[in-house]
Write a protein that holds these residues in place. Structure first.
Motif, PDB file in Angstrom:
ATOM      1  N   TYR A  26      49.278  57.817  98.889  1.00 24.89           N
ATOM      2  CA  TYR A  26      49.523  56.383  98.998  1.00 24.89           C
ATOM      3  C   TYR A  26      48.192  55.643  98.939  1.00 24.89           C
ATOM      4  O   TYR A  26      47.209  56.052  99.568  1.00 24.89           O
ATOM      5  N   HIS A  27      48.160  54.581  98.165  1.00 20.26           N
ATOM      6  CA  HIS A  27      46.933  53.788  98.025  1.00 20.26           C
ATOM      7  C   HIS A  27      47.280  52.305  98.131  1.00 20.26           C
ATOM      8  O   HIS A  27      48.226  51.832  97.495  1.00 20.26           O
ATOM      9  N   ARG A  28      46.524  51.596  98.927  1.00 22.09           N
ATOM     10  CA  ARG A  28      46.646  50.137  99.032  1.00 22.09           C
ATOM     11  C   ARG A  28      45.340  49.533  98.526  1.00 22.09           C
ATOM     12  O   ARG A  28      44.280  49.732  99.124  1.00 22.09           O
ATOM     13  N   LEU A  29      45.438  48.794  97.431  1.00 21.56           N
ATOM     14  CA  LEU A  29      44.263  48.196  96.821  1.00 21.56           C
ATOM     15  C   LEU A  29      44.057  46.796  97.387  1.00 21.56           C
ATOM     16  O   LEU A  29      44.970  45.967  97.355  1.00 21.56           O
ATOM     17  N   GLY A  30      42.865  46.542  97.901  1.00 18.63           N
ATOM     18  CA  GLY A  30      42.585  45.264  98.532  1.00 18.63           C
ATOM     19  C   GLY A  30      41.605  44.425  97.746  1.00 18.63           C
ATOM     20  O   GLY A  30      40.875  44.905  96.872  1.00 18.63           O
ATOM     21  N   TYR A  31      41.607  43.138  98.057  1.00 17.81           N
ATOM     22  CA  TYR A  31      40.702  42.183  97.421  1.00 17.81           C
ATOM     23  C   TYR A  31      40.294  41.203  98.508  1.00 17.81           C
ATOM     24  O   TYR A  31      41.123  40.477  99.040  1.00 17.81           O
ATOM     25  N   PHE A  32      39.049  41.178  98.884  1.00 19.41           N
ATOM     26  CA  PHE A  32      38.570  40.477 100.060  1.00 19.41           C
ATOM     27  C   PHE A  32      39.081  41.212 101.302  1.00 19.41           C
ATOM     28  O   PHE A  32      39.717  42.255 101.234  1.00 19.41           O
ATOM     29  N   LYS A  33      38.840  40.647 102.439  1.00 19.95           N
ATOM     30  CA  LYS A  33      39.213  41.297 103.698  1.00 19.95           C
ATOM     31  C   LYS A  33      40.709  41.136 103.969  1.00 19.95           C
ATOM     32  O   LYS A  33      41.221  40.027 104.034  1.00 19.95           O
ATOM     33  N   ASN A  34      41.377  42.280 104.117  1.00 20.18           N
ATOM     34  CA  ASN A  34      42.800  42.318 104.483  1.00 20.18           C
ATOM     35  C   ASN A  34      43.716  41.639 103.473  1.00 20.18           C
ATOM     36  O   ASN A  34      44.838  41.282 103.795  1.00 20.18           O
ATOM     37  N   GLU A  35      43.248  41.422 102.251  1.00 20.25           N
ATOM     38  CA  GLU A  35      44.104  40.850 101.213  1.00 20.25           C
ATOM     39  C   GLU A  35      44.483  41.955 100.235  1.00 20.25           C
ATOM     40  O   GLU A  35      43.632  42.703  99.768  1.00 20.25           O
ATOM     41  N   THR A  36      45.753  42.069  99.931  1.00 18.90           N
ATOM     42  CA  THR A  36      46.260  43.164  99.116  1.00 18.90           C
ATOM     43  C   THR A  36      46.556  42.704  97.703  1.00 18.90           C
ATOM     44  O   THR A  36      47.124  41.628  97.500  1.00 18.90           O
ATOM     45  N   ILE A  37      46.150  43.515  96.725  1.00 16.32           N
ATOM     46  CA  ILE A  37      46.532  43.276  95.337  1.00 16.32           C
ATOM     47  C   ILE A  37      47.836  44.005  95.036  1.00 16.32           C
ATOM     48  O   ILE A  37      48.800  43.425  94.557  1.00 16.32           O
ATOM     49  N   CYS A  38      47.862  45.282  95.335  1.00 12.98           N
ATOM     50  CA  CYS A  38      49.078  46.059  95.125  1.00 12.98           C
ATOM     51  C   CYS A  38      48.983  47.348  95.926  1.00 12.98           C
ATOM     52  O   CYS A  38      47.908  47.728  96.404  1.00 12.98           O
ATOM     53  N   SER A  39      50.098  48.012  96.091  1.00 12.42           N
ATOM     54  CA  SER A  39      50.172  49.312  96.748  1.00 12.42           C
ATOM     55  C   SER A  39      51.011  50.226  95.872  1.00 12.42           C
ATOM     56  O   SER A  39      51.923  49.761  95.190  1.00 12.42           O
ATOM     57  N   PHE A  40      50.698  51.513  95.885  1.00  8.65           N
ATOM     58  CA  PHE A  40      51.500  52.415  95.064  1.00  8.65           C
ATOM     59  C   PHE A  40      51.553  53.807  95.669  1.00  8.65           C
ATOM     60  O   PHE A  40      50.639  54.245  96.367  1.00  8.65           O
ATOM     61  N   PHE A  41      52.682  54.452  95.419  1.00 11.63           N
ATOM     62  CA  PHE A  41      52.916  55.833  95.831  1.00 11.63           C
ATOM     63  C   PHE A  41      52.856  56.730  94.596  1.00 11.63           C
ATOM     64  O   PHE A  41      53.403  56.385  93.551  1.00 11.63           O
TER      65      PHE A  41
END
Length: 507
Positions: A330-345
């Motif tokens: 599982y990966h959660r891609l972030g942009y800035f602090k605690n901001e999410t672009i997308c997550s994927f399994f």
């Protein structure tokens, strides 16, 4: 004839909006306050536009009511933009200390705009109320202008104040929208970007046609009519074409792994063919299946994760409740602090690998000569007994060899095989037998006396055992665990000592 045409037209428009509102509340927009607000405001704006035309047929008194309708028209239009701006401000709740201040500013601007609209009815300082024919239908429907009139506003001395308020609301919405787009990335903000572009286009249109007030009223009416449809289509019906083209790759499409992608709001946005077959996804799940629901129904990892991680083995549920042992990333891609672009399994089915590994592991757990448990399995069993303080427990250490045998290597192995088979046939399922450094080790979850009786039966069974006319010499030492806190290894060492003492005494 003309007034009947427009009456029919406005009734059809309102009917279409009412049906669309019912459709939205029945289906995907249920509970969406933004959609309900802009739809109701849009319907009131259309009603006021129709009443504006209708009241002109009642003389001077009708002209006054037409002006009031037009003022309400302008006020509601500002309120509609204010609703969008306020919702956009609320999206930053908890992320900025100035949220309440921004909401207050938006509310003040909307209040000023509404006040200007209704105060102007009496003094007409901000804009003038004039009666104009409806140009697009003038020569088409009738040669008489009587049924083709409407009250519109023409810029006055203080019109710039109203226009400034309008500009500030659009600017606040656009600024906050672009900030959200930057934090979430364009990938997750396509519909927001389109809506702000519609606002900007509408504002430019407003500036361009400010000298043509009749066109301006029609443009505002048309904009208010399509805005709820635009909002609904972009938020609920927008297919993730752009996301598919940007987030997926050749590997994503062709890999045998189950790839599932979620957007910044943890809503399903895409999946590859392998995931579609295994989980049974379809187009209805896009933008509706939440990550929390996906985890609870398919991947039992607990709560929605906030950091990337991997799991070597996990039981994943597919469609029709089928289950497979999988490896999960599982990966959660972030942009800035605690901001999410997308997550994927990324989920790999390793059922066949696990089965083969289990067979290999089972083979590695047994000794090749005796068929008993291997030495490393015995060590693990000892740790387990000590960890859980199992008591009572007894240990027996056995040796077997051929009497009077010169070529002892082969024949002693044959003796071990026969003794091991005899032991396996006579011990209970709760007992444990292993081979360690030339000796057979037996663990009995029972008192010493009961374990000694089992060993006596085993000894009696193999006493007359012969291999190629050779007699088997069988000896053992047995000891019992004293207390639950006694290390079982000490008991094993004691049994070894007793066996060694027997062998020495016999010599």
């Amino acid at each position: 004839m003309v007034i009947q045409f427009f009456a029919t037209f406005y009734v059809l428009v309102l009917l279409s909006q009412a049906l669309f509102l019912r459709h939205g509340l029945t289906h995907k927009a249920k509970g969406d306050g933004v959609f309900v607000s802009i739809q109701l405001i849009s319907m009131f704006i259309i009603v006021l536009a129709g009443l504006n035309m209708l009241f002109l047929h009642f003389g001077e008194t009708g002209f006054l009511f037409s002006k009031i309708c037009l003022s309400g028209f302008a006020a509601l239009f500002m309120i509609e933009i204010g609703v969008f701006a306020k919702i956009k401000v609320n999206n930053f709740a908890g992320k900025s200390h100035y949220t309440k201040l921004a909401v207050f500013i938006v509310s003040i601007i909307v209040a000023i705009s509404c006040s200007i609209s209704f105060i102007n009815v009496s003094n007409e300082q901000f804009f003038e109320y004039i009666i104009v024919p409806i140009r697009p239908f003038y020569n088409v429907i009738s040669n008489s202008p009587e049924g083709e009139r409407i009250v519109v506003f023409k810029p006055g001395e203080l019109w710039d104040i109203y226009a400034f308020c309008w500009f500030v609301l659009v600017f606040i919405y656009a600024l906050l929208d672009f900030m959200r787009i930057v934090m979430r990335s364009i990938i997750n903000s396509i519909h927001e970007l389109i809506i702000v572009l519609v606002f900007v286009f509408q504002f430019v249109f407003f500036i361009k046609f400010i000298d043509n007030p009749s066109y301006l009223c029609f443009e505002l009416s048309f904009f208010c009519y399509i805005l709820p449809y635009c909002y609904y289509m972009l938020v609920y019906e927008d297919k993730p074409w752009f996301i598919r083209k940007t987030l997926r790759s050749i590997l994503f499409k062709q890999t045998a792994a189950y790839c599932v992608v979620f957007n910044a709001d943890d809503l399903l946005v895409d999946f590859n063919e392998s995931a579609k077959r295994f989980f049974g996804f379809d187009s209805k799940d896009v933008f509706h299946l939440t990550m929390e629901k996906f985890i609870s129904d398919y991947v039992p990892i607990g709560n929605v994760p906030y950091d990337s991680f991997s799991v070597d083995q996990i039981l994943v549920k597919g469609k029709n409740s089928s289950k497979s042992t999988c490896q999960l990333e599982y990966h959660r891609l972030g942009y800035f602090k605690n901001e999410t672009i997308c997550s994927f399994f990324i989920i790999n089915d390793i059922s066949n690998v696990v089965k083969k590994f289990s067979d290999i592991q089972q083979a590695s757990m047994t000794d090749n000569i005796t068929g008993l448990h291997a030495q490393h399995v015995l060590a693990r069993k000892i740790r387990e007994i000590n960890m859980y303080r199992r008591f009572p427990y007894s240990v027996a250490v056995c040796s077997a060899k051929i009497k009077d045998n010169d070529s002892h290597v082969l024949n002693n192995n044959m003796a071990l095989v026969n003794v091991s088979e005899c032991i396996r046939n006579r011990i209970r399922t709760s007992d444990f037998a292993a081979y360690e450094n030339g000796h057979i080790v037996l663990l009995f979850p029972t008192e010493l006396d009961a374990a000694r009786r089992v060993m006596e039966r085993i000894e009696e069974a193999i006493r007359d055992e012969q291999i190629a006319n050779f007699e088997i010499e069988f000896q053992y030492g047995i000891a019992g665990r004293q207390t639950p806190d006694t290390d079982i290894q000490e008991t094993l060492n004691e049994a070894h000592s007793l066996l060694f003492k027997q062998q020495v005494d016999k010599k």
